[in-house]
Design a protein around this motif. Sequence first.
Motif, PDB file in Angstrom:
ATOM      1  N   UNK A  12      45.113 -33.101   6.914  1.00  0.00           N
ATOM      2  CA  UNK A  12      44.488 -31.652   6.492  1.00  0.00           C
ATOM      3  C   UNK A  12      44.467 -31.871   5.003  1.00  0.00           C
ATOM      4  N   UNK A  13      43.575 -31.088   4.297  1.00  0.00           N
ATOM      5  CA  UNK A  13      43.929 -30.947   2.860  1.00  0.00           C
ATOM      6  C   UNK A  13      43.588 -29.410   2.472  1.00  0.00           C
ATOM      7  N   UNK A  14      44.402 -28.795   1.447  1.00  0.00           N
ATOM      8  CA  UNK A  14      44.528 -27.340   1.326  1.00  0.00           C
ATOM      9  C   UNK A  14      44.236 -27.362  -0.110  1.00  0.00           C
TER      10      UNK A  14
ATOM     11  N   UNK B 153      56.921 -24.536   8.906  1.00  0.00           N
ATOM     12  CA  UNK B 153      56.697 -25.153   7.408  1.00  0.00           C
ATOM     13  C   UNK B 153      55.504 -24.779   6.971  1.00  0.00           C
ATOM     14  N   UNK B 154      55.397 -23.993   5.811  1.00  0.00           N
ATOM     15  CA  UNK B 154      54.224 -23.515   5.150  1.00  0.00           C
ATOM     16  C   UNK B 154      53.700 -24.520   4.517  1.00  0.00           C
ATOM     17  N   UNK B 155      52.447 -24.808   4.456  1.00  0.00           N
ATOM     18  CA  UNK B 155      51.654 -25.916   3.952  1.00  0.00           C
ATOM     19  C   UNK B 155      51.161 -25.262   2.605  1.00  0.00           C
ATOM     20  N   UNK B 156      51.474 -25.951   1.459  1.00  0.00           N
ATOM     21  CA  UNK B 156      51.112 -25.491   0.086  1.00  0.00           C
ATOM     22  C   UNK B 156      49.657 -26.014  -0.263  1.00  0.00           C
ATOM     23  N   UNK B 157      48.942 -25.317  -0.967  1.00  0.00           N
ATOM     24  CA  UNK B 157      47.693 -25.680  -1.452  1.00  0.00           C
ATOM     25  C   UNK B 157      47.718 -26.245  -2.803  1.00  0.00           C
TER      26      UNK B 157
END
Length: 396
Positions: free
Chosen positions: A108-110, A126-130
Amino acid sequence: MMESVAAPPRGTDDGDAMRMVCISPTLGVYPRAFFPKSTGTDFELTPTLKPLGNLRGDFTVCSNMDHPAIFSGHGGISTFLTGIRGSNVVSMDQLAAEHSGYQTRFPSMHVAVGGGMNASWTSSGIRVRELGDPRDMFDQLFVPDSAAAIKERELRIQEQGSILDLVREQAKRFARRTNPADRQKLEEYLTAIRDAENKLQGMQRWASVPKPKVDYQPEGHPHSGQDYEFLAPMMFDLILLAIQSDSSRVFTAGFGMHNRMIELDGVSTGYHSLSHHGNRPEILRQLGIIDNFYIQQMARFVQKLKDSPLGNRGDGTLLDKTMVYFGSGMGDAARHSNRDLPVVLAGGGFRHQGHVDCKTPGGDSTPLNNLYTTMLQNFGVEIESFNGATGTFRLS
């Protein structure tokens, strides 16, 4: 700019692979200018939705749909893609990313403009950072790594793998003398280890594969992080290139919450201050410019997908194989309300229905996770109910 994309090494896309793009203005949109008054396929476009006028038949607008358990004002931003609160609650996009895995270089990409969306959560909690700058996304996707950088990454992957082996063995020994309460915590810990191992294996698979070459080069520089007219089109152009090159199949694209002045003609007030408009005409005029800009960017992106044939990957266009979802965890930022969230879903091969009023016979809103369940099923995830959904949303 984007005239062509060289044929890159691809994952396993044989033309059936589905994509998912989740777009979110974290403060939502002004409801009265967003929601149509009539339903059906020939509904009258509202001021905010007018940029989608040339795409009728390609999208569905939903009203009276939200997350029924969320009553946390701005806190709804972080539950936008989960629909519920709790530890180790996975978000819809990350469940899709787990399904597609490392078939592509990036599961995935953010990326976000103006600040993070903070709505993507792995199954380990875990929060995925953008990424905060689309130009960094370009570097990740298309700028070749040096031989030294590749060697360093391979060594780092090996070192991290050795550490995980050691930690896993220690956890197994500890498991023999744990009580039931500690065993639950340990299982969560082991799940995080397994996730890390899967990530390392995926990274190792792509470590020596050359990045795709594209006829695109970011030009110019934004005036600031609020130069949306520069940053937003680049963000969506790069997502399109990532889809065309099959570099990833799951994306989030956010517009952050802040009180800085967004650089759009006609806007002269801080964004958060505008969201608390008090029904003042001048403030609503400026807020309307921003909301309209968001939908303009969505419409531009959807049109580009529609204009991109699948070619040797099958009949149809990329829009047929890409779900583009626009929404927010805020229904009315002026009241800090999480009710009646803005929802637009385009593409994905669905039979779109114009505007659908999702109020139930009992007068309640339909859980938004019903739509998320349908989107995940369309992505190929075998799931009956996502995070407490009460059903699915029929778009066939």
